[in-house]
Scaffold this active site. Structure first.
Site, PDB file in Angstrom:
ATOM      1  N   HIS A   1       0.818  -1.227   0.000  1.00  0.00           N
ATOM      2  CA  HIS A   1       0.000   0.000   0.000  1.00  0.00           C
ATOM      3  C   HIS A   1       0.847   1.270   0.000  1.00  0.00           C
ATOM      4  CE1 HIS A   1      -3.756  -2.278   1.749  1.00  0.00           C
ATOM      5  NE2 HIS A   1      -3.579  -2.496   0.462  1.00  0.00           N
TER       6      HIS A   1
ATOM      7  N   CYS B   1      11.407  16.858 -11.840  1.00  0.00           N
ATOM      8  CA  CYS B   1      11.008  17.607 -13.045  1.00  0.00           C
ATOM      9  C   CYS B   1      10.769  19.093 -12.774  1.00  0.00           C
ATOM     10  CB  CYS B   1       9.759  16.993 -13.678  1.00  0.00           C
ATOM     11  SG  CYS B   1       8.250  17.251 -12.716  1.00  0.00           S
TER      12      CYS B   1
ATOM     13  N   THR C   1      -4.150  -7.765  11.103  1.00  0.00           N
ATOM     14  CA  THR C   1      -4.969  -7.119  10.064  1.00  0.00           C
ATOM     15  C   THR C   1      -6.414  -7.569  10.194  1.00  0.00           C
ATOM     16  OG1 THR C   1      -5.284  -6.786   7.684  1.00  0.00           O
ATOM     17  CG2 THR C   1      -4.184  -8.812   8.335  1.00  0.00           C
TER      18      THR C   1
ATOM     19  N   LEU D   1      -5.070  -9.672  17.548  1.00  0.00           N
ATOM     20  CA  LEU D   1      -5.580  -9.368  18.890  1.00  0.00           C
ATOM     21  C   LEU D   1      -6.958  -9.995  19.110  1.00  0.00           C
ATOM     22  CD1 LEU D   1      -4.782  -7.756  21.423  1.00  0.00           C
ATOM     23  CD2 LEU D   1      -5.954  -5.780  20.434  1.00  0.00           C
TER      24      LEU D   1
ATOM     25  N   ALA E   1       0.422  -8.783  19.188  1.00  0.00           N
ATOM     26  CA  ALA E   1       1.499  -9.215  18.287  1.00  0.00           C
ATOM     27  C   ALA E   1       2.844  -9.250  19.001  1.00  0.00           C
ATOM     28  CB  ALA E   1       1.560  -8.267  17.086  1.00  0.00           C
TER      29      ALA E   1
HETATM   30  C1  BJW Z   1      -3.699  -6.101  16.806  1.00  0.00           C
HETATM   31  C2  BJW Z   1      -3.132  -5.316  17.793  1.00  0.00           C
HETATM   32  C3  BJW Z   1      -2.037  -5.855  18.462  1.00  0.00           C
HETATM   33  C4  BJW Z   1      -4.793  -4.202  16.993  1.00  0.00           C
HETATM   34  N1  BJW Z   1      -1.577  -7.058  18.122  1.00  0.00           N
HETATM   35  N2  BJW Z   1      -3.236  -7.291  16.490  1.00  0.00           N
HETATM   36  C5  BJW Z   1     -16.231  -4.925  -2.368  1.00  0.00           C
HETATM   37  C6  BJW Z   1     -15.731  -6.195  -2.159  1.00  0.00           C
HETATM   38  C7  BJW Z   1     -14.390  -6.464  -2.279  1.00  0.00           C
HETATM   39  C8  BJW Z   1     -13.502  -5.475  -2.586  1.00  0.00           C
HETATM   40  C9  BJW Z   1     -13.969  -4.200  -2.778  1.00  0.00           C
HETATM   41  C10 BJW Z   1     -15.323  -3.931  -2.684  1.00  0.00           C
HETATM   42  N3  BJW Z   1     -15.503  -2.609  -2.928  1.00  0.00           N
HETATM   43  C11 BJW Z   1     -14.291  -2.054  -3.163  1.00  0.00           C
HETATM   44  C12 BJW Z   1     -13.350  -3.013  -3.076  1.00  0.00           C
HETATM   45  C13 BJW Z   1     -11.896  -2.874  -3.233  1.00  0.00           C
HETATM   46  C14 BJW Z   1     -11.280  -2.087  -2.090  1.00  0.00           C
HETATM   47  C15 BJW Z   1     -11.724  -2.678  -0.762  1.00  0.00           C
HETATM   48  O1  BJW Z   1     -11.177  -3.641  -0.250  1.00  0.00           O
HETATM   49  N4  BJW Z   1     -12.710  -2.068  -0.122  1.00  0.00           N
HETATM   50  C16 BJW Z   1     -13.223  -2.587   1.150  1.00  0.00           C
HETATM   51  C17 BJW Z   1     -13.598  -1.417   2.036  1.00  0.00           C
HETATM   52  C18 BJW Z   1     -14.349  -3.541   0.867  1.00  0.00           C
HETATM   53  N5  BJW Z   1      -9.852  -2.247  -2.250  1.00  0.00           N
HETATM   54  C19 BJW Z   1      -9.144  -1.434  -3.041  1.00  0.00           C
HETATM   55  O2  BJW Z   1      -9.655  -0.487  -3.616  1.00  0.00           O
HETATM   56  C20 BJW Z   1      -7.679  -1.784  -3.245  1.00  0.00           C
HETATM   57  N6  BJW Z   1      -7.409  -1.831  -4.638  1.00  0.00           N
HETATM   58  C21 BJW Z   1      -7.963  -2.742  -5.433  1.00  0.00           C
HETATM   59  O3  BJW Z   1      -8.759  -3.574  -5.032  1.00  0.00           O
HETATM   60  O4  BJW Z   1      -7.535  -2.662  -6.741  1.00  0.00           O
HETATM   61  C22 BJW Z   1      -8.129  -3.556  -7.691  1.00  0.00           C
HETATM   62  C23 BJW Z   1      -7.483  -4.909  -7.746  1.00  0.00           C
HETATM   63  C24 BJW Z   1      -8.035  -5.839  -8.575  1.00  0.00           C
HETATM   64  C25 BJW Z   1      -7.485  -7.108  -8.655  1.00  0.00           C
HETATM   65  C26 BJW Z   1      -6.355  -7.437  -7.925  1.00  0.00           C
HETATM   66  C27 BJW Z   1      -5.801  -6.493  -7.136  1.00  0.00           C
HETATM   67  C28 BJW Z   1      -6.374  -5.236  -7.041  1.00  0.00           C
HETATM   68  C29 BJW Z   1      -6.797  -0.716  -2.621  1.00  0.00           C
HETATM   69  C30 BJW Z   1      -6.863  -0.748  -1.141  1.00  0.00           C
HETATM   70  C31 BJW Z   1      -6.067   0.415  -0.558  1.00  0.00           C
HETATM   71  C32 BJW Z   1      -6.128   0.436   0.956  1.00  0.00           C
HETATM   72  N7  BJW Z   1      -5.558   1.621   1.416  1.00  0.00           N
HETATM   73  C33 BJW Z   1      -5.528   1.871   2.867  1.00  0.00           C
HETATM   74  C34 BJW Z   1      -5.165   3.360   3.129  1.00  0.00           C
HETATM   75  C35 BJW Z   1      -3.856   3.758   2.540  1.00  0.00           C
HETATM   76  C36 BJW Z   1      -2.675   3.452   3.432  1.00  0.00           C
HETATM   77  C37 BJW Z   1      -2.597   4.358   4.643  1.00  0.00           C
HETATM   78  O5  BJW Z   1      -3.076   5.504   4.614  1.00  0.00           O
HETATM   79  O6  BJW Z   1      -1.994   3.906   5.646  1.00  0.00           O
HETATM   80  O7  BJW Z   1      -4.618   0.972   3.512  1.00  0.00           O
HETATM   81  S1  BJW Z   1      -7.091   1.514   3.644  1.00  0.00           S
HETATM   82  C38 BJW Z   1      -6.386   0.963   5.171  1.00  0.00           C
HETATM   83  O8  BJW Z   1      -6.851  -0.372   5.408  1.00  0.00           O
HETATM   84  C39 BJW Z   1      -4.855   0.906   4.941  1.00  0.00           C
HETATM   85  C40 BJW Z   1      -4.533  -0.453   5.498  1.00  0.00           C
HETATM   86  O9  BJW Z   1      -3.322  -0.940   4.934  1.00  0.00           O
HETATM   87  C41 BJW Z   1      -5.756  -1.270   5.175  1.00  0.00           C
HETATM   88  C42 BJW Z   1      -5.933  -2.499   6.028  1.00  0.00           C
HETATM   89  O10 BJW Z   1      -6.118  -2.135   7.359  1.00  0.00           O
HETATM   90  P1  BJW Z   1      -5.514  -3.078   8.494  1.00  0.00           P
HETATM   91  O11 BJW Z   1      -4.050  -3.078   8.424  1.00  0.00           O
HETATM   92  O12 BJW Z   1      -6.188  -4.383   8.445  1.00  0.00           O
HETATM   93  O13 BJW Z   1      -5.911  -2.236   9.821  1.00  0.00           O
HETATM   94  P2  BJW Z   1      -7.261  -2.300  10.679  1.00  0.00           P
HETATM   95  O14 BJW Z   1      -7.263  -1.109  11.551  1.00  0.00           O
HETATM   96  O15 BJW Z   1      -8.447  -2.528   9.834  1.00  0.00           O
HETATM   97  O16 BJW Z   1      -7.091  -3.633  11.570  1.00  0.00           O
HETATM   98  C43 BJW Z   1      -6.098  -3.754  12.557  1.00  0.00           C
HETATM   99  C44 BJW Z   1      -6.185  -5.174  13.150  1.00  0.00           C
HETATM  100  O17 BJW Z   1      -5.141  -5.317  14.076  1.00  0.00           O
HETATM  101  C45 BJW Z   1      -7.505  -5.452  13.897  1.00  0.00           C
HETATM  102  O18 BJW Z   1      -7.991  -6.736  13.509  1.00  0.00           O
HETATM  103  C46 BJW Z   1      -7.093  -5.474  15.358  1.00  0.00           C
HETATM  104  O19 BJW Z   1      -7.811  -6.429  16.140  1.00  0.00           O
HETATM  105  C47 BJW Z   1      -5.646  -5.903  15.261  1.00  0.00           C
HETATM  106  N8  BJW Z   1      -4.791  -5.406  16.349  1.00  0.00           N
HETATM  107  N9  BJW Z   1      -3.882  -4.166  17.942  1.00  0.00           N
HETATM  108  C48 BJW Z   1      -2.224  -7.769  17.160  1.00  0.00           C
HETATM  109  N10 BJW Z   1      -1.440  -5.163  19.483  1.00  0.00           N
END
Ligand code: BJW
Length: 239
Positions: free
Chosen positions: A114, A144, A182, A208, A225
């Site tokens: 990401h 550029c 995640t 978690l 973690a």
């Molecule tokens: C602990 C802990 C501790 C806490 N110990 N654990 C409908 C269905 C399916 C897909 C889609 C849909 N509509 C749209 C889509 C696609 C869309 C999507 O998934 N949307 C969903 C909302 C449904 N995805 C996209 O658009 C992606 N692109 C894409 O799909 O392109 C097309 C493609 C086609 C074919 C192949 C491939 C691609 C792009 C996604 C971009 C995500 N960007 C973000 C923000 C930018 C980065 C940033 O600013 O930092 O990325 S969104 C945000 O969520 C960020 C993260 O990387 C991402 C995931 O979050 P994460 O890491 O899981 O965090 P949390 O907070 O959700 O969870 C934390 C976890 O940790 C929890 O479970 C806690 O319990 C745990 N935890 N403390 C262990 N101490």
């Protein structure tokens, strides 16, 4: 496990939570929720949001980039760096995180699907470059010279994550897939467990709480973690 087994590790915001970096969803999350998070997803994490209000989006990422200077890798990052150094088989750490705590802990077999906070991308010349300062004050592109065209090198909703071919090849060849900290709410990362399992990998979740994808894993371990990851790495390297 055989010492030549291929391992793919997926990490998310939960692995950096104990370093003091907020996760996205849930209590104290970055995004506006019933718990009082600060931003709405659609206001900061889409290309449309950036076109509509670049100042707000830069403010969000400039603040997070600055905050990186105040945090350090925790025992989970350090344990994965140890696995990276000592595991003789193939290993790929795929992080969804845009912080640099894996590399600061010493991991090298790593990719940022990401994007990265300490990188900027020029919409005028398409160059990507290391970036330490703010982007909100519209600096000129060092490559550029265009003014005000740099954006955070971050994959937003609707954009294609980086290095998908390499990730899919690693998942297809994996003997073990491990997901750490995640929520399983964002695709394509949320689908990796099914891809790996379909190609014959054993699958393990370290989180978690149970995640949206827990049911897909062969084994789920719940806890912080900082405790679970060092214990798992010890198990793997101790064999
Ligand atoms: C602990 C802990 C501790 C806490 N110990 N654990 C409908 C269905 C399916 C897909 C889609 C849909 N509509 C749209 C889509 C696609 C869309 C999507 O998934 N949307 C969903 C909302 C449904 N995805 C996209 O658009 C992606 N692109 C894409 O799909 O392109 C097309 C493609 C086609 C074919 C192949 C491939 C691609 C792009 C996604 C971009 C995500 N960007 C973000 C923000 C930018 C980065 C940033 O600013 O930092 O990325 S969104 C945000 O969520 C960020 C993260 O990387 C991402 C995931 O979050 P994460 O890491 O899981 O965090 P949390 O907070 O959700 O969870 C934390 C976890 O940790 C929890 O479970 C806690 O319990 C745990 N935890 N403390 C262990 N101490």
């Amino acid at each position: 496990m055989r010492s030549d087994a291929a391992i793919v590790v997926l990490t998310g915001a939960g692995i950096s939570a104990e370093s003091g970096i907020p996760t996205f969803r849930g209590e104290d999350g970055l995004w506006e929720t019933e718990d009082g998070g600060a931003y709405r997803i659609e206001d900061v994490c889409t290309p449309e949001a950036f076109r509509r209000d670049p100042a707000l989006v830069h403010h969000f990422y400039d603040g997070r980039r600055r905050a990186l200077r105040t945090v350090s890798p925790n025992p989970a990052h350090q344990a994965l760096a140890r696995l990276d150094r000592d595991w003789p088989g193939d290993l790929l750490i795929v992080t969804q995180n845009v912080d640099d705590l894996h590399e600061r802990a010493g991991a090298t077999r790593l990719l940022h699907m990401h994007g990265a906070l300490r990188s900027a991308w020029c919409a005028a010349c398409d160059a990507r470059m290391p970036w330490e300062g703010d982007l909100g004050d519209a600096p000129a592109c060092p490559s550029c010279g265009a003014g005000g065209r740099l954006r955070p090198d971050i994959v937003w909703f609707g954009e294609m994550p980086y290095e998908m071919e390499r990730i899919e090849a690693a998942l297809a060849a994996a003997d073990l897939f491990v997901s750490i900290g995640t929520s399983g709410a964002v695709y394509p990362a949320a689908g990796f467990v099914r891809m790996a399992a379909a190609c014959g990998a054993r699958t393990l979740e370290l989180n978690l709480d149970p995640s949206a994808g827990s049911a897909w894993f062969d084994e789920v371990r719940s806890g912080p973690a900082g405790l679970l990851v060092p214990a798992w790495v010890e198990e793997v390297l101790g064999r």
